[in-house]
Design an enzyme around this catalytic site. Structure first.
Site, PDB file in Angstrom:
ATOM      1  CE  LYS A 265      15.172  -8.518 -11.273  1.00 47.75           C
ATOM      2  NZ  LYS A 265      15.840  -8.616 -10.027  1.00 47.75           N
TER       3      LYS A 265
ATOM      4  CG  HIS B 182      23.390 -33.946  -8.570  1.00 47.14           C
ATOM      5  ND1 HIS B 182      23.861 -35.224  -8.431  1.00 47.14           N
ATOM      6  CD2 HIS B 182      24.474 -33.138  -8.539  1.00 47.14           C
ATOM      7  CE1 HIS B 182      25.179 -35.198  -8.291  1.00 47.14           C
ATOM      8  NE2 HIS B 182      25.573 -33.938  -8.362  1.00 47.14           N
TER       9      HIS B 182
ATOM     10  CD  GLU C  73      11.454  -9.642  -9.814  1.00 47.39           C
ATOM     11  OE1 GLU C  73      10.765  -9.566  -8.795  1.00 47.39           O
ATOM     12  OE2 GLU C  73      12.604  -9.199  -9.852  1.00 47.39           O
TER      13      GLU C  73
ATOM     14  CE  LYS D 173      12.088  -1.096  -6.052  1.00 48.93           C
ATOM     15  NZ  LYS D 173      12.949  -1.991  -6.850  1.00 48.93           N
TER      16      LYS D 173
ATOM     17  CG  ASN E  61       1.704   0.382   4.105  1.00 48.47           C
ATOM     18  OD1 ASN E  61       1.527  -0.822   3.962  1.00 48.47           O
ATOM     19  ND2 ASN E  61       2.829   0.976   3.770  1.00 48.47           N
ATOM     20  N   GLY E  62      -0.143  -1.823   6.043  1.00 50.53           N
ATOM     21  CA  GLY E  62       0.335  -2.791   7.031  1.00 50.53           C
ATOM     22  C   GLY E  62      -0.772  -3.729   7.466  1.00 50.53           C
TER      23      GLY E  62
ATOM     24  CB  CYS F 231      -0.876   0.029   1.237  1.00 49.94           C
ATOM     25  SG  CYS F 231      -1.847  -1.460   1.434  1.00 49.94           S
TER      26      CYS F 231
ATOM     27  CD  GLU G 217      18.746 -10.637  -9.313  1.00 50.31           C
ATOM     28  OE1 GLU G 217      18.269 -11.323  -8.402  1.00 50.31           O
ATOM     29  OE2 GLU G 217      18.256  -9.529  -9.623  1.00 50.31           O
TER      30      GLU G 217
ATOM     31  NE  ARG H  98       4.626   1.850  -1.017  1.00 50.93           N
ATOM     32  CZ  ARG H  98       5.468   1.773   0.003  1.00 50.93           C
ATOM     33  NH1 ARG H  98       6.682   2.235  -0.123  1.00 50.93           N
ATOM     34  NH2 ARG H  98       5.111   1.245   1.152  1.00 50.93           N
TER      35      ARG H  98
ATOM     36  CD1 TRP I 120      -0.082  -5.507  -3.971  1.00 54.80           C
ATOM     37  CD2 TRP I 120       0.204  -6.403  -1.945  1.00 54.80           C
ATOM     38  NE1 TRP I 120       0.528  -6.725  -4.126  1.00 54.80           N
ATOM     39  CE2 TRP I 120       0.715  -7.297  -2.914  1.00 54.80           C
ATOM     40  CE3 TRP I 120       0.278  -6.763  -0.603  1.00 54.80           C
ATOM     41  CZ2 TRP I 120       1.288  -8.515  -2.566  1.00 54.80           C
ATOM     42  CZ3 TRP I 120       0.851  -7.969  -0.259  1.00 54.80           C
ATOM     43  CH2 TRP I 120       1.349  -8.838  -1.242  1.00 54.80           C
TER      44      TRP I 120
HETATM   45  O1  M6R Z   1      13.879  -3.979  -0.467  1.00 55.58           O
HETATM   46  P1  M6R Z   1      14.530  -5.338  -0.378  1.00 55.58           P
HETATM   47  O2  M6R Z   1      15.839  -5.397  -1.065  1.00 55.58           O
HETATM   48  O3  M6R Z   1      14.636  -5.809   1.047  1.00 55.58           O
HETATM   49  O4  M6R Z   1      13.535  -6.307  -1.118  1.00 55.58           O
HETATM   50  C1  M6R Z   1      13.716  -7.683  -1.122  1.00 55.58           C
HETATM   51  C2  M6R Z   1      12.883  -8.352  -2.199  1.00 55.58           C
HETATM   52  O5  M6R Z   1      11.522  -8.130  -1.956  1.00 55.58           O
HETATM   53  C3  M6R Z   1      13.237  -7.811  -3.586  1.00 55.58           C
HETATM   54  O6  M6R Z   1      14.590  -7.969  -3.873  1.00 55.58           O
HETATM   55  C4  M6R Z   1      12.406  -8.540  -4.669  1.00 55.58           C
HETATM   56  O7  M6R Z   1      12.826  -9.862  -4.769  1.00 55.58           O
HETATM   57  C5  M6R Z   1      12.545  -7.799  -5.997  1.00 55.58           C
HETATM   58  N1  M6R Z   1      11.290  -7.735  -6.653  1.00 55.58           N
HETATM   59  C6  M6R Z   1      13.532  -8.413  -6.909  1.00 55.58           C
HETATM   60  O8  M6R Z   1      13.593  -7.845  -8.166  1.00 55.58           O
END
Ligand code: M6R
Length: 612
Positions: free
Chosen positions: A489, A508, A492, A607, A99-100, A2, A485, A27, A75
């Site tokens: 990427k 394996h 996501e 985010k 938010n929360g 949020c 990574e 976000r 959210w």
């Molecule tokens: O703000 P942070 O680095 O703590 O966030 C951690 C993850 O939520 C963040 O890296 C998430 O995996 C991203 N969407 C990756 O691109």
């Protein structure tokens, strides 16, 4: 997650609220709403499901005229995305955005219903509105009512509250969820994040957990929720310009941020490389020379992309500083009574500095006596505030949900930390340190060359393989976290199934996935793992995978054996991840763009993840 924006000033509030919410879109959200004090002592609320343009269309048809208001992007956590669940929530004279998560919401709902509250939504937020409204009924003013209500709530929250009978103020509060106050001339703002307020002011106050504040046109008065005592929170000047948070001609923030990495690394290295002495200026690390030699173990805590940076950091710390190091998913750390305590250096790595899993894990380690160092990008965010010291990355605001430039700047800080520790522990000699310090100084230019020099080839590969059902990323050693990574990427933002694997582990299990339809991206820079990765490459080739390598320039064997080679410069081994990750970020971006997904705000993702 949020987003909250608030405005109390003399200009119209609604356009500022919408603009601020747009800057928080990254976000992630599924509905939005605003509330504005209008003439005649009323507060009008407008809410809409979906993107902000739906809310704007409603406001276009029936504008809200007034100079004090609050806005929210939701959210969904409690209750599906719908207009009735969207914020702001109203109870009597009280209007709330939040938010929360309120953890004691079930007991609270029962109590409020017993007292006759008519609760319209499934949300925990509406309960807060009713609770505050009851406190007002009991004779408290808005500030007193919010304070009394908050003392009955458990959980993580940031809230902003209006009262129909006090039209000149917003009351805000926070506990474990981000909230920042912006100060202007005759105007005061609040927001979930700095970028929401940057076009309006750079003068910010960061609230501490357990703080509340009354915002008026004259400024903010901050007190502690529990005691009511005044809390003096220093004003900070943020040097990110609003322009840095714009797209600058790129189609998406993510593409801009990929291209910004050389600049982000330069900013992160600035003032920290001691080239004369082959060392690092380490005053921000918060350790004494004695601490450097006495630390017995490092525990790295992080989530998602930051976890991949932390995995790379383990190599640096073990190789250069010879410190036993473990890497923990922060979400798995809590709740198993982890063995951590005095003598341990716990490093919490987080772009946002607000990820609740990482924050809670670091808090537990701190409670057990460990020393906490934060590596974060957002100045004054919760994790640096909790930590004993903060070693900030200077990537500037990262808006795309998929983290790119924050990842490479995290690598820079972890490498600098390992060099600093290695020099003090006598495990890294001057010649070794000089090679790395000089390598770091050169890396921005080499990164620029990789981004510019490979983007066309990578774009063509993305076009060719955009419909692949699965993609496999393989790497060993320092390239293993980069393989993870690359897969994250791609998953996501393009929603393509991808696996990152330690190349030696492929035989394996995941080798079963490979057939002539599967692109296999092998990271094989010339490093100590090269020969063995090469064998794994041949195993994948024998299963007819579509082989793509990311290899050091001039690697003839890579050219002979793989259909496509993406070349990177030859750099000292610890620096290879700074380069190998770049084509993987570009690959994910181009696949997503060809597929037409929402690159900067992928479905279901946020985010800043402020729930556990
Ligand atoms: O703000 P942070 O680095 O703590 O966030 C951690 C993850 O939520 C963040 O890296 C998430 O995996 C991203 N969407 C990756 O691109």
């Amino acid at each position: 997650m949020c987003g909250i924006v608030g405005h109390v000033g003399s200009e119209q509030a609604a356009p500022v609220l919408i603009d601020g919410l747009r800057r928080l879109e990254y976000r992630g959200y599924d509905s939005a709403g605003v509330a504005v004090h209008v003439e005649g002592g009323d507060v009008k609320v407008v809410r809409a499901v979906g993107k902000l343009r739906n809310l704007e269309a409603q406001l276009g048809a029936a504008p809200l005229v007034g100079t004090v208001g609050i806005g929210h992007t939701r959210w969904a956590t409690h209750g599906r995305p719908s207009e009735v669940n969207a914020h702001p929530h109203v109870a009597g004279p009280i209007v709330v955005v939040h938010n929360g998560i309120i953890e004691n919401h079930l007991a609270l709902r029962a109590r409020l219903e017993e007292r006759g509250a008519k609760i319209a939504s499934d949300t925990d937020t509406e309960l807060v509105a009713h609770l505050v409204a009851f406190k007002v009924q009991e004779g408290l003013d808005l500030e007193g009512a919010v304070r009394a209500a908050l003392r009955e709530l458990h959980g993580a929250y940031a809230i902003a509250v209006l009262s129909k009978s006090e039209p000149d103020r917003i009351v805000v509060a926070k506990s474990s969820s981000p909230l920042v106050i912006g100060l202007g001339e005759g105007v005061t703002y609040c927001g979930s994040d700095v970028p929401a307020l940057l076009p309006y002011t750079r003068r910010m106050i960061f609230l501490e957990d357990g703080d509340m504040a009354v915002l008026t046109r004259a400024g903010a008065s901050v007190t502690r929720i529990e005691t009511g005592e005044r809390a003096d929170r220093a004003e900070k000047i943020i040097d990110w310009s609003a322009v840095m948070a714009e797209k600058a001609g790129f189609k998406h923030f993510m593409l801009k941020e990929i291209h910004e990495q050389p600049r982000a690394i330069e900013d992160t290295l600035r003032g920290r490389l001691d080239r004369e002495n082959a060392d690092i200026h380490g005053h921000e690390i918060g350790l004494t020379e004695a601490d450097a030699t006495s630390v017995t173990r490092v525990v790295l805590l992080a989530c998602g992309t930051s976890h991949h940076a932390a995995m790379t950091g383990r190599y640096y710390l073990e190789q250069l500083a010879k410190i036993p190091t473990t890497v923990e998913l922060a979400s798995e750390f809590r709740g198993r009574d982890p063995i951590v305590g005095p003598g341990d250096l716990v490093i919490a790595v987080s772009q946002s500095g607000e990820t609740l899993d990482t924050l809670m894990a670091a808090r537990e380690a701190k409670d057990k006596g460990a020393k906490i160092l934060a590596i974060a990008n957002v100045i004054g965010s919760a994790i640096p505030r909790l930590a004993h010291a903060a070693f900030y990355t200077h990537a500037g605001p990262e808006i795309g949900v998929a983290s790119t430039k924050c990842f490479t700047t995290q690598l820079a800080n972890l490498l600098m930390l390992a060099i600093w520790l290695g020099r003090r522990r006598g495990t890294l000699d001057a010649a070794g340190a000089r090679e790395l310090v000089e390598g770091l100084a050169k890396i921005p230019v080499q990164m620029r060359d990789v981004v510019i020099g490979t983007r066309q080839l990578v774009g063509n590969l993305a076009k060719r393989y955009r419909d692949a059902r699965d993609v496999l990323f393989l790497g060993r050693g320092l390239s293993f976290p980069i393989a993870l990574e690359g897969a994250l990427k791609l998953k996501e933002i393009s929603y393509v199934h991808a696996e990152g694997y330690a190349a030696g582990e492929m035989k394996h299990g995941p080798i079963a996935l490979i057939d002539s339809q599967v692109p296999v991206i092998v990271l094989m820079p010339k490093d100590r793992w090269y020969e063995r990765t090469f064998s794994n490459l041949q195993e994948a080739m024998a299963r007819e995978g579509q082989m793509i390598s990311v290899a050091t320039e001039g690697d003839d064997a890579a050219h002979r054996l793989t259909q496509d080679v993406v070349e990177i410069a030859s750099v000292p081994e610890p620096l290879t991840p700074f380069l190998t990750v770049l084509p993987l970020q570009l690959y994910a971006y181009y696949v997503a763009d060809f597929k037409g997904t929402d690159v900067d705000q992928p479905r279901n993702l946020a985010k800043t993840v402020t729930v556990e």
